[in-house]
Design a protein around this motif. Structure first.
Motif, PDB file in Angstrom:
ATOM      1  N   LEU A  64       0.883  -1.172   0.000  1.00  0.00           N
ATOM      2  CA  LEU A  64       0.000   0.000   0.000  1.00  0.00           C
ATOM      3  C   LEU A  64       0.919   1.218   0.000  1.00  0.00           C
ATOM      4  O   LEU A  64       1.976   1.193   0.640  1.00  0.00           O
ATOM      5  N   ILE A  65       0.484   2.268  -0.708  1.00  0.00           N
ATOM      6  CA  ILE A  65       1.296   3.485  -0.741  1.00  0.00           C
ATOM      7  C   ILE A  65       0.519   4.617  -0.086  1.00  0.00           C
ATOM      8  O   ILE A  65      -0.669   4.794  -0.377  1.00  0.00           O
ATOM      9  N   VAL A  66       1.170   5.346   0.794  1.00  0.00           N
ATOM     10  CA  VAL A  66       0.581   6.594   1.278  1.00  0.00           C
ATOM     11  C   VAL A  66       1.421   7.695   0.651  1.00  0.00           C
ATOM     12  O   VAL A  66       2.613   7.807   0.934  1.00  0.00           O
ATOM     13  N   SER A  67       0.811   8.419  -0.275  1.00  0.00           N
ATOM     14  CA  SER A  67       1.571   9.408  -1.036  1.00  0.00           C
ATOM     15  C   SER A  67       1.131  10.824  -0.706  1.00  0.00           C
ATOM     16  O   SER A  67      -0.035  11.173  -0.819  1.00  0.00           O
ATOM     17  N   SER A  68       2.098  11.642  -0.331  1.00  0.00           N
ATOM     18  CA  SER A  68       1.853  13.079  -0.185  1.00  0.00           C
ATOM     19  C   SER A  68       2.077  13.715  -1.545  1.00  0.00           C
ATOM     20  O   SER A  68       2.400  13.025  -2.500  1.00  0.00           O
ATOM     21  N   GLY A  69       1.970  15.015  -1.597  1.00  0.00           N
ATOM     22  CA  GLY A  69       2.354  15.725  -2.807  1.00  0.00           C
ATOM     23  C   GLY A  69       1.233  16.481  -3.486  1.00  0.00           C
ATOM     24  O   GLY A  69       1.485  17.231  -4.425  1.00  0.00           O
ATOM     25  N   GLN A 118      -7.010   4.579  -6.102  1.00  0.00           N
ATOM     26  CA  GLN A 118      -6.870   5.750  -5.228  1.00  0.00           C
ATOM     27  C   GLN A 118      -7.873   5.727  -4.078  1.00  0.00           C
ATOM     28  O   GLN A 118      -9.055   5.504  -4.291  1.00  0.00           O
ATOM     29  N   ILE A 119      -7.380   5.997  -2.864  1.00  0.00           N
ATOM     30  CA  ILE A 119      -8.283   6.142  -1.711  1.00  0.00           C
ATOM     31  C   ILE A 119      -7.920   7.446  -1.002  1.00  0.00           C
ATOM     32  O   ILE A 119      -6.767   7.643  -0.618  1.00  0.00           O
ATOM     33  N   LEU A 120      -8.905   8.333  -0.876  1.00  0.00           N
ATOM     34  CA  LEU A 120      -8.670   9.584  -0.150  1.00  0.00           C
ATOM     35  C   LEU A 120      -9.431   9.504   1.161  1.00  0.00           C
ATOM     36  O   LEU A 120     -10.633   9.241   1.165  1.00  0.00           O
ATOM     37  N   VAL A 121      -8.739   9.691   2.261  1.00  0.00           N
ATOM     38  CA  VAL A 121      -9.401   9.543   3.559  1.00  0.00           C
ATOM     39  C   VAL A 121      -9.325  10.827   4.366  1.00  0.00           C
ATOM     40  O   VAL A 121      -8.450  11.670   4.154  1.00  0.00           O
ATOM     41  N   THR A 122     -10.263  10.964   5.280  1.00  0.00           N
ATOM     42  CA  THR A 122     -10.230  12.078   6.221  1.00  0.00           C
ATOM     43  C   THR A 122      -9.912  11.499   7.597  1.00  0.00           C
ATOM     44  O   THR A 122      -9.944  10.281   7.780  1.00  0.00           O
ATOM     45  N   LEU A 123      -9.645  12.372   8.530  1.00  0.00           N
ATOM     46  CA  LEU A 123      -9.361  11.934   9.896  1.00  0.00           C
ATOM     47  C   LEU A 123     -10.498  11.050  10.420  1.00  0.00           C
ATOM     48  O   LEU A 123     -10.260  10.002  11.009  1.00  0.00           O
ATOM     49  N   GLN A 124     -11.737  11.487  10.148  1.00  0.00           N
ATOM     50  CA  GLN A 124     -12.875  10.706  10.670  1.00  0.00           C
ATOM     51  C   GLN A 124     -12.961   9.318  10.051  1.00  0.00           C
ATOM     52  O   GLN A 124     -13.424   8.391  10.686  1.00  0.00           O
ATOM     53  N   TRP A 145      -7.574  -8.135  -5.020  1.00  0.00           N
ATOM     54  CA  TRP A 145      -7.420  -8.077  -6.486  1.00  0.00           C
ATOM     55  C   TRP A 145      -5.961  -7.879  -6.893  1.00  0.00           C
ATOM     56  O   TRP A 145      -5.677  -7.666  -8.068  1.00  0.00           O
ATOM     57  N   ARG A 146      -5.064  -7.842  -5.934  1.00  0.00           N
ATOM     58  CA  ARG A 146      -3.626  -7.597  -6.163  1.00  0.00           C
ATOM     59  C   ARG A 146      -3.364  -6.185  -6.702  1.00  0.00           C
ATOM     60  O   ARG A 146      -2.357  -5.931  -7.368  1.00  0.00           O
ATOM     61  N   ALA A 147      -4.295  -5.274  -6.430  1.00  0.00           N
ATOM     62  CA  ALA A 147      -4.074  -3.870  -6.797  1.00  0.00           C
ATOM     63  C   ALA A 147      -3.286  -3.201  -5.668  1.00  0.00           C
ATOM     64  O   ALA A 147      -3.221  -3.727  -4.559  1.00  0.00           O
ATOM     65  N   VAL A 148      -2.686  -2.065  -5.962  1.00  0.00           N
ATOM     66  CA  VAL A 148      -1.952  -1.323  -4.940  1.00  0.00           C
ATOM     67  C   VAL A 148      -2.746  -0.065  -4.569  1.00  0.00           C
ATOM     68  O   VAL A 148      -2.910   0.831  -5.398  1.00  0.00           O
ATOM     69  N   PRO A 149      -3.272  -0.006  -3.342  1.00  0.00           N
ATOM     70  CA  PRO A 149      -3.977   1.212  -2.934  1.00  0.00           C
ATOM     71  C   PRO A 149      -2.992   2.378  -2.808  1.00  0.00           C
ATOM     72  O   PRO A 149      -1.915   2.217  -2.242  1.00  0.00           O
ATOM     73  N   VAL A 150      -3.363   3.514  -3.380  1.00  0.00           N
ATOM     74  CA  VAL A 150      -2.546   4.725  -3.244  1.00  0.00           C
ATOM     75  C   VAL A 150      -3.398   5.717  -2.441  1.00  0.00           C
ATOM     76  O   VAL A 150      -4.469   6.133  -2.887  1.00  0.00           O
ATOM     77  N   ILE A 151      -2.923   6.024  -1.248  1.00  0.00           N
ATOM     78  CA  ILE A 151      -3.771   6.709  -0.272  1.00  0.00           C
ATOM     79  C   ILE A 151      -3.199   8.079   0.070  1.00  0.00           C
ATOM     80  O   ILE A 151      -1.988   8.251   0.175  1.00  0.00           O
ATOM     81  N   ASN A 152      -4.085   9.047   0.211  1.00  0.00           N
ATOM     82  CA  ASN A 152      -3.674  10.359   0.713  1.00  0.00           C
ATOM     83  C   ASN A 152      -4.812  10.894   1.565  1.00  0.00           C
ATOM     84  O   ASN A 152      -5.936  10.371   1.523  1.00  0.00           O
TER      85      ASN A 152
END
Ligand code: GLU
Length: 392
Positions: A64-69, A118-124, A145-152
């Protein structure tokens, strides 16, 4: 320099090998991804990172990737002047930047035949249990599904009061939410030092932290100190979240090409170890820390299924008591009212009552939506008397 050596260890023996981890979250900071002069993505560095990720993926690991930017990239694409941004400016910059960032990740991973989601999350989303279950199951499906979640963080709607603001802590919450066994923070510094490395030539890199003591916290520096400018404070906070949740964490430099390969090859970094694992830590949290809001009574067949490690389906539920919301903890009792276990329920009390005793196809007809197949998913269930945590 180190008064108490118990919390740290320089023994490389204790350093785990990357091979033992099956679900890894990699956090990539803005300063690594975006060139501060050109304001664009550092594409050759990113392709090299994608090659490392693809290698882990090929080895059968889940990544899983947590990407800033988003803000940095949006800001440069919008040609906004330097200096602090107002809230709505950073939200708008994130909107422009995130869409570009998602495309870049999708392309670099796509080059290795990997699908990005892509998954965009909030604090809640990570703090409220109802929403936490949603994010958790989306992540689980993508990994399936062997996909890579990219989260910010969803910076377009996050306001100062209700945001993480830093992706270190966000990544730690994501890692524990996803029951990852390792979190890698790629940073502009190669780890935690026992003194500010820029001003103290004798500063030593700590290679293994076994517990986060006051001494370790002090090494992160106070707000405004040299080290905390690199965000070491939030990294220590992230380490606390991760290790409490049973996830090991490491800080390594992302300034080199192929930073993950460098870690695998034994390169410099700081490990924060945990004695727990994500499954037991989560089960302890469910069984021990959450106040149950209701009770489900289930039939003998369901008791046997639960004891065999299966999920609780609506069909096996006889009776619902209490007022609870989706994601709340509930007690599960057998037909003789004996406690079988505890879990996080996927339906609120009203809906649970409507679908109890019904087969899964009926659930759709009764509720008018295709809800979760399970009343309590096995990952959210602790079977055994309260407080007794199964070993695995
Ligand atoms: N979520 C922010 C962004 O994508 C970054 C936060 C951080 O740099 O830690 O711009």
């Amino acid at each position: 320099m180190l008064r108490n050596r118990r919390s740290v260890s320089d023994q490389t023996m204790k350093r785990p090998s990357l091979n033992r981890f099956r679900r890894i979250v990699v956090k990539v900071g803005s300063s690594l991804l975006i060139d501060s002069e050109a304001g664009e993505v550092r594409s050759s560095w990113l392709s090299a990172l994608a090659a490392d990720i693809a290698k882990l993926h090929r080895e059968g690991r889940e990544v899983l990737i947590v990407s800033s930017g988003s803000i940095a990239l949006g800001r440069s694409r919008l040609k906004l002047p330097r200096g602090p941004l107002k809230l709505e400016e950073s939200q708008g910059a994130a909107a422009v930047g995130q869409i570009a960032l998602a495309r870049i990740w999708s392309e670099v991973l796509g080059d290795y035949g990997i699908r990005a989601g892509q998954i965009l999350v909030t604090l809640q989303d990570t703090e409220e249990r109802r929403r936490y279950l949603n994010a958790r199951s989306t992540i689980a499906k993508l990994l399936d599904w062997r996909a890579v979640p990219v989260i910010n963080e969803n910076d377009t709607v996050a306001t100062n009061e209700i945001r993480y603001g830093d992706n270190d802590r966000l990544a730690a919450r994501v890692a524990t939410m996803a029951s990852a066994d390792l979190l890698i923070l790629l940073s502009d510094i190669d780890g935690l030092y026992d003194a500010p490395p820029a001003s103290n030539p004798n500063a030593k890199l700590i290679s293994v932290v076994e517990s986060i003591s006051a001494e370790i916290e002090a090494m992160a520096g106070d707000a405004g100190s040299e080290l905390s400018r690199g965000g070491m404070r939030t990294k220590i906070e992230a380490a606390k979240i991760a290790t409490t949740g049973g996830t090991h964490m490491l800080i390594a430099s992302g300034k080199i090409e192929h930073p993950l390969q460098a870690i695998a090859d034994g390169g410099r970094c700081t490990w924060f170890l945990t004695p727990a694992n994500p499954i037991t830590a989560r089960k302890r949290w469910i069984a021990g820390s959450l106040e149950p809001k209701g009770t489900l009574t289930i039939d003998a067949g369901a008791v046997a299924a639960l004891r065999a490690g299966k999920s609780l389906l609506p069909a096996g539920v006889i009776r619902i008591d209490g007022q609870f919301a989706r994601g709340d903890a509930v007690i599960v009792r057998g037909p003789d009212t004996h406690e079988i276990g505890r879990g996080l329920i996927a339906y609120d009390a009203e809906d649970a009552d409507k679908i109890k005793g019904r087969s899964s196809p009926d659930v759709m007809t009764i509720l008018g939506i295709s809800g979760r197949a399970e009343m309590i998913h096995r990952d959210d269930l602790v079977v055994g008397p309260a407080g007794v945590i199964p070993a695995k």
